[in-house]
Design a protein around this motif. Structure first.
Motif, short mmCIF file in Angstrom:
data_model
loop_
_atom_site.label_atom_id
_atom_site.label_comp_id
_atom_site.label_asym_id
_atom_site.label_seq_id
_atom_site.Cartn_x
_atom_site.Cartn_y
_atom_site.Cartn_z
N ALA A 58 9.34 1.27 -9.14
CA ALA A 58 9.71 1.25 -7.72
C ALA A 58 8.46 1.27 -6.85
O ALA A 58 8.35 0.50 -5.88
CB ALA A 58 10.61 2.45 -7.39
N ASP A 59 7.50 2.12 -7.18
CA ASP A 59 6.24 2.18 -6.42
C ASP A 59 5.50 0.85 -6.48
O ASP A 59 4.98 0.37 -5.46
CB ASP A 59 5.34 3.29 -6.95
CG ASP A 59 5.80 4.68 -6.57
OD1 ASP A 59 6.73 4.79 -5.74
OD2 ASP A 59 5.25 5.65 -7.11
N VAL A 60 5.44 0.25 -7.66
CA VAL A 60 4.74 -1.04 -7.82
C VAL A 60 5.41 -2.10 -6.95
O VAL A 60 4.74 -2.89 -6.29
CB VAL A 60 4.69 -1.46 -9.30
CG1 VAL A 60 4.21 -2.89 -9.45
CG2 VAL A 60 3.79 -0.51 -10.09
N ASN A 61 6.74 -2.13 -6.95
CA ASN A 61 7.46 -3.11 -6.15
C ASN A 61 7.22 -2.93 -4.66
O ASN A 61 7.27 -3.89 -3.90
CB ASN A 61 8.96 -3.04 -6.45
CG ASN A 61 9.33 -3.91 -7.62
OD1 ASN A 61 9.72 -5.05 -7.44
ND2 ASN A 61 9.19 -3.39 -8.82
N GLU A 62 6.98 -1.69 -4.24
CA GLU A 62 6.71 -1.42 -2.82
C GLU A 62 5.22 -1.47 -2.49
O GLU A 62 4.85 -1.29 -1.33
CB GLU A 62 7.26 -0.06 -2.43
CG GLU A 62 8.76 -0.02 -2.38
CD GLU A 62 9.30 1.34 -1.99
OE1 GLU A 62 10.33 1.36 -1.30
OE2 GLU A 62 8.71 2.37 -2.35
N ASN A 63 4.40 -1.67 -3.53
CA ASN A 63 2.95 -1.70 -3.36
C ASN A 63 2.42 -0.37 -2.82
O ASN A 63 1.59 -0.34 -1.91
CB ASN A 63 2.52 -2.87 -2.46
CG ASN A 63 1.03 -3.14 -2.57
OD1 ASN A 63 0.41 -2.82 -3.58
ND2 ASN A 63 0.46 -3.73 -1.54
N VAL A 64 2.91 0.73 -3.40
CA VAL A 64 2.42 2.06 -3.04
C VAL A 64 2.11 2.83 -4.31
O VAL A 64 2.62 2.54 -5.38
CB VAL A 64 3.45 2.86 -2.21
CG1 VAL A 64 3.74 2.20 -0.88
CG2 VAL A 64 4.74 3.09 -2.97
N GLY A 65 1.26 3.81 -4.19
CA GLY A 65 0.97 4.70 -5.31
C GLY A 65 -0.11 4.20 -6.25
O GLY A 65 -0.56 3.06 -6.18
N SER A 66 -0.51 5.10 -7.13
CA SER A 66 -1.60 4.80 -8.06
C SER A 66 -1.22 3.76 -9.10
O SER A 66 -2.06 2.96 -9.52
CB SER A 66 -2.07 6.08 -8.75
OG SER A 66 -1.01 6.66 -9.47
N ASN A 67 0.05 3.73 -9.52
CA ASN A 67 0.47 2.71 -10.49
C ASN A 67 0.29 1.31 -9.91
O ASN A 67 -0.21 0.40 -10.57
CB ASN A 67 1.94 2.89 -10.88
CG ASN A 67 2.18 4.14 -11.67
OD1 ASN A 67 1.35 4.54 -12.48
ND2 ASN A 67 3.31 4.78 -11.45
N SER A 68 0.70 1.16 -8.68
CA SER A 68 0.59 -0.14 -8.02
C SER A 68 -0.87 -0.55 -7.85
O SER A 68 -1.25 -1.68 -8.14
CB SER A 68 1.27 -0.09 -6.66
OG SER A 68 1.13 -1.32 -6.00
N ALA A 69 -1.69 0.39 -7.40
CA ALA A 69 -3.12 0.09 -7.21
C ALA A 69 -3.77 -0.30 -8.53
O ALA A 69 -4.55 -1.26 -8.59
CB ALA A 69 -3.83 1.29 -6.60
N PHE A 70 -3.45 0.41 -9.60
CA PHE A 70 -4.02 0.11 -10.91
C PHE A 70 -3.64 -1.29 -11.38
O PHE A 70 -4.48 -2.08 -11.80
CB PHE A 70 -3.56 1.15 -11.94
CG PHE A 70 -3.99 0.80 -13.34
CD1 PHE A 70 -5.29 1.04 -13.75
CD2 PHE A 70 -3.10 0.22 -14.23
CE1 PHE A 70 -5.69 0.72 -15.04
CE2 PHE A 70 -3.49 -0.10 -15.51
CZ PHE A 70 -4.79 0.14 -15.92
N ILE A 71 -2.35 -1.63 -11.29
CA ILE A 71 -1.89 -2.93 -11.75
C ILE A 71 -2.49 -4.05 -10.93
O ILE A 71 -2.95 -5.06 -11.46
CB ILE A 71 -0.35 -2.99 -11.74
CG1 ILE A 71 0.20 -2.09 -12.84
CG2 ILE A 71 0.16 -4.42 -11.90
CD1 ILE A 71 1.69 -1.88 -12.78
N ARG A 72 -2.52 -3.89 -9.63
CA ARG A 72 -3.06 -4.95 -8.77
C ARG A 72 -4.57 -5.13 -8.99
O ARG A 72 -5.08 -6.24 -9.02
CB ARG A 72 -2.72 -4.66 -7.31
CG ARG A 72 -1.21 -4.75 -7.11
CD ARG A 72 -0.77 -4.68 -5.69
NE ARG A 72 0.63 -4.38 -5.53
CZ ARG A 72 1.66 -5.08 -5.98
NH1 ARG A 72 1.46 -6.18 -6.65
NH2 ARG A 72 2.91 -4.69 -5.76
#
Length: 82
Positions: A58-72
């Protein structure tokens, strides 16, 4: 044994994915994680790692949080290496 969603839970998920929000997949993942947590609290056999994954997705889909930052950032670096 796999967890079977109730009609009410399926309706909740349908409402989440069809909601008028910027990130309907994130809403779906969060709703499914909430259902999983409620089932876990009732004593159902639910894999807690799946709930954590859903919250991260959910965080990745919203482009928020450390998971999203790591993947991007990882994807950005991979594209530079090619």
């Amino acid at each position: 044994m796999p967890y079977a969603l109730s009609l009410s839970e399926m309706t909740t998920l349908d409402n989440a994915i069809n909601s008028n929000v910027d990130h309907p997949y994130a809403a779906f993942y969060r709703a499914l994680a909430d259902i999983g947590e409620a089932a876990l609290a009732r004593g159902e056999e639910i894999d807690e790692a799946a709930i954590i994954w859903l919250r991260g997705a959910a965080d990745v889909n919203e482009n928020v949080g450390s998971n999203s930052a790591f993947i991007r950032e990882y994807n950005k670096q991979q594209s530079l290496l090619r």
